[in-house]
Design an enzyme around this catalytic site. Structure first.
Site, PDB file in Angstrom:
ATOM      1  N   GLY A 155      63.257  34.409  35.701  1.00  0.00           N
ATOM      2  CA  GLY A 155      64.133  35.007  36.718  1.00  0.00           C
ATOM      3  C   GLY A 155      65.068  33.921  37.235  1.00  0.00           C
ATOM      4  O   GLY A 155      65.354  32.948  36.534  1.00  0.00           O
ATOM      5  N   ARG A 238      52.840  31.096  42.719  1.00  0.00           N
ATOM      6  CA  ARG A 238      51.721  31.481  43.593  1.00  0.00           C
ATOM      7  C   ARG A 238      50.430  30.938  42.991  1.00  0.00           C
ATOM      8  O   ARG A 238      50.214  31.009  41.765  1.00  0.00           O
ATOM      9  CB  ARG A 238      51.627  32.999  43.720  1.00  0.00           C
ATOM     10  CG  ARG A 238      52.682  33.647  44.609  1.00  0.00           C
ATOM     11  CD  ARG A 238      52.529  33.260  46.087  1.00  0.00           C
ATOM     12  NE  ARG A 238      53.505  33.895  46.950  1.00  0.00           N
ATOM     13  CZ  ARG A 238      54.674  33.344  47.334  1.00  0.00           C
ATOM     14  NH1 ARG A 238      55.019  32.142  46.920  1.00  0.00           N
ATOM     15  NH2 ARG A 238      55.486  33.997  48.157  1.00  0.00           N
ATOM     16  N   GLU A 267      45.197  28.841  50.019  1.00  0.00           N
ATOM     17  CA  GLU A 267      46.046  27.909  50.759  1.00  0.00           C
ATOM     18  C   GLU A 267      45.619  27.935  52.217  1.00  0.00           C
ATOM     19  O   GLU A 267      45.501  29.029  52.769  1.00  0.00           O
ATOM     20  CB  GLU A 267      47.516  28.307  50.627  1.00  0.00           C
ATOM     21  CG  GLU A 267      48.019  28.046  49.235  1.00  0.00           C
ATOM     22  CD  GLU A 267      49.516  28.297  49.067  1.00  0.00           C
ATOM     23  OE1 GLU A 267      50.203  28.575  50.075  1.00  0.00           O
ATOM     24  OE2 GLU A 267      49.985  28.223  47.939  1.00  0.00           O
ATOM     25  N   HIS A 286      52.853  23.654  49.543  1.00  0.00           N
ATOM     26  CA  HIS A 286      53.742  24.827  49.462  1.00  0.00           C
ATOM     27  C   HIS A 286      55.069  24.565  50.195  1.00  0.00           C
ATOM     28  O   HIS A 286      55.403  25.256  51.165  1.00  0.00           O
ATOM     29  CB  HIS A 286      53.028  26.073  50.016  1.00  0.00           C
ATOM     30  CG  HIS A 286      53.612  27.358  49.490  1.00  0.00           C
ATOM     31  ND1 HIS A 286      52.893  28.516  49.340  1.00  0.00           N
ATOM     32  CD2 HIS A 286      54.870  27.673  49.078  1.00  0.00           C
ATOM     33  CE1 HIS A 286      53.663  29.479  48.872  1.00  0.00           C
ATOM     34  NE2 HIS A 286      54.879  28.990  48.707  1.00  0.00           N
TER      35      HIS A 286
HETATM   36  C1  DGY Z   1      58.636  32.189  48.864  1.00  0.00           C
HETATM   37  O1  DGY Z   1      59.694  32.369  49.480  1.00  0.00           O
HETATM   38  O2  DGY Z   1      58.055  33.100  48.284  1.00  0.00           O
HETATM   39  C2  DGY Z   1      58.093  30.796  48.815  1.00  0.00           C
HETATM   40  O3  DGY Z   1      56.845  30.720  48.257  1.00  0.00           O
HETATM   41  C3  DGY Z   1      58.085  30.138  50.183  1.00  0.00           C
HETATM   42  O4  DGY Z   1      59.375  29.911  50.556  1.00  0.00           O
END
Ligand code: DGY
Length: 332
Positions: A155, A238, A267, A286
Site C-alpha cells: 500500500g 502491527r 504493547e 511504536h
Molecule cells: C497508525 O497510525 O496506525 C500507527 O500505528 C500509529 O501512528
C-alpha cells in the site's frame, strides 16, 4: 447545544483547538489510556469519540453510547475498532491515512539499516567499555546494495519504503499483497509473488499490511524456517502479525539474522521479555509516526473527521463509507 465528545488522550494542539471550537470536549489528560470502565462511562452520552489505537472500540462500547454517531481514530490503522459493529449501528468511522506515510517509511528504513548493520548492539558494546580496538572480524553485518527487498502489503507505506530502498540502495523489490500494485511494478520494477517465494528470495522483509484475520500470526515458525539465515525482518505495522515467541526462537537459532520492530504484541512489551535479551533485535516503542509534521496532520485529520461526522458531512478519511445511508438517518 454543542455536541459532546470524548477525546481519549492529549493530541497536538492544532487538533484539540478545532474540536474545542465546535464541541463540548471531555479530554482525558492522563498520559496512560483511560481504563476500560472509565472509557465506557465517559462515552455514555457522547455523540463523538476521538480514540487512539490503545482504546478498544467494540460493540459493548457502542451499545453503552446510544448517541454516538462518529468514531475518529487518531491513527491510520483501525484494528482497535470493530468497524462492522459500527456500521451496523450507523456509526461513521474515520482514520488518518496518507499523512504518516513518509515518517513510517523512514522508520522502516531506519530499523532495517540499524538491524542489518548491528547498530544498537555496537552502541551497547561501546557503552559497556568492551571496545578495545578496531576489529577486522567484529560486528560484521549485512550488505544492502543490490539485495532483494520483500514488501508484505504494497500500500502507501509499503510503496514509500520500497521506493527509498530501490532508489537509494538499488534493491530489487518483491511484494506480497492480495491486490496488484501496477504503480509499484512500473515505478520500481516490483514483482508480485506468493508469500513463500517472498520469504525464500528476500534479503530484507518489511511488513506493511493491516492487521486482520488473514494477517494475524502470518509470520510464524514455519515462515521463519523459509527465510534466509541472513535475512532481516522489519515490522512497523502491527505486532500480532508476527508470532513473537516464534520470532525469538528464529533469532536465537539463527534462522534469520536480525529484526527491527516498531510494534510488539502486546504493547508495551514486558521489559523482561526474553526477546529483549537478544543482541540481534531492535525494538522501538511504536514511534514510526512520531514526527512533528505527521502528528500535527494526524491531529488535524482526526479533528476534521470528528467534526464532519458530527455535522452529517462526509468524513475526509472515511473507513466505512458504506454506513452513509444508515448514519444519515441518525440526523433526521
Ligand atoms: C497508525 O497510525 O496506525 C500507527 O500505528 C500509529 O501512528
Amino acid at each position: 447545544m454543542p455536541p459532546k465528545v470524548f477525546v481519549t488522550r492529549v493530541i497536538p494542539e492544532v487538533g484539540l483547538k478545532k474540536i474545542q471550537e465546535h464541541c463540548e470536549m471531555d479530554l482525558w489528560t492522563d498520559p496512560l489510556p483511560p481504563p476500560r470502565d472509565e472509557l465506557l462511562r465517559r462515552v455514555e452520552d457522547c455523540q463523538g469519540l476521538l480514540s487512539l489505537l490503545t482504546d478498544t472500540v467494540d460493540a459493548e462500547l457502542m451499545d453503552r453510547a446510544p448517541k454516538l454517531v462518529v468514531v475518529s481514530n487518531f491513527a491510520v490503522g483501525f484494528n482497535n475498532i470493530d468497524v462492522a459493529a459500527a456500521t451496523q449501528r450507523g456509526i461513521a468511522v474515520g482514520n488518518t491515512p496518507g499523512v504518516l506515510t513518509d515518517a513510517t517509511a523512514d522508520m522502516a528504513v531506519t530499523l532495517l539499516l540499524a538491524a542489518a548493520r548491528r547498530l544498537v548492539e555496537g552502541h551497547h558494546y561501546t557503552l559497556s567499555g568492551k571496545w578495545k580496538t578496531w576489529e577486522p572480524l567484529g560486528h560484521i553485518g549485512q550488505d544492502l546494495v543490490g539485495r532483494t527487498l520483500g514488501i508484505v502489503g504494497m500500500g502507501r507505506i509499503g510503496f514509500a519504503t520500497a521506493r527509498r530502498l530501490h532508489r537509494g540502495w538499488d534493491m530489487q523489490v518483491l511484494y506480497y499483497d492480495i491486490h496488484r500494485n501496477e504503480h509499484a511494478e512500473r515505478e520500481l520494477g516490483a514483482r508480485q509473488v506468493d508469500f513463500d517465494t517472498l520469504l525464500a528470495e528476500s534479503d530484507f522483509v518489511s511488513i506493511h499490511t493491516n492487521l486482520d484475520d488473514s494477517t494475524r500470526g502470518l509470520f510464524d515458525a514455519e515462515a521463519f524456517r523459509k527465510m534466509k539465515p541472513t535475512a532481516v525482518l522489519v515490522n512497523t505495522a502491527r505486532g500480532p502479525i508476527v508470532v513473537q515467541e516464534d520470532l525469538r526462537q528464529a533469532l536465537e537459532q539463527g534462522e534469520i539474522f536480525a529484526a527491527g520492530l516498531d510494534v510488539t504484541d502486546p504493547e508495551p512489551i514486558d521489559p523482561n521479555d526474553p526477546l529483549l535479551k537478544l543482541p540481534n533485535v531492535i525494538v522501538a516503542p511504536h514511534i514510526a509516526s512520531a514526527t512533528v509534521r505527521s502528528r500535527n496532520r494526524m491531529a488535524e485529520i482526526a479533528a476534521e473527521n470528528l467534526l464532519a461526522g458530527l455535522e452529517g458531512r462526509p468524513l475526509p478519511a472515511w473507513v466505512n463509507p458504506e454506513v452513509e445511508p444508515q448514519w444519515r438517518k441518525r440526523f433526521s
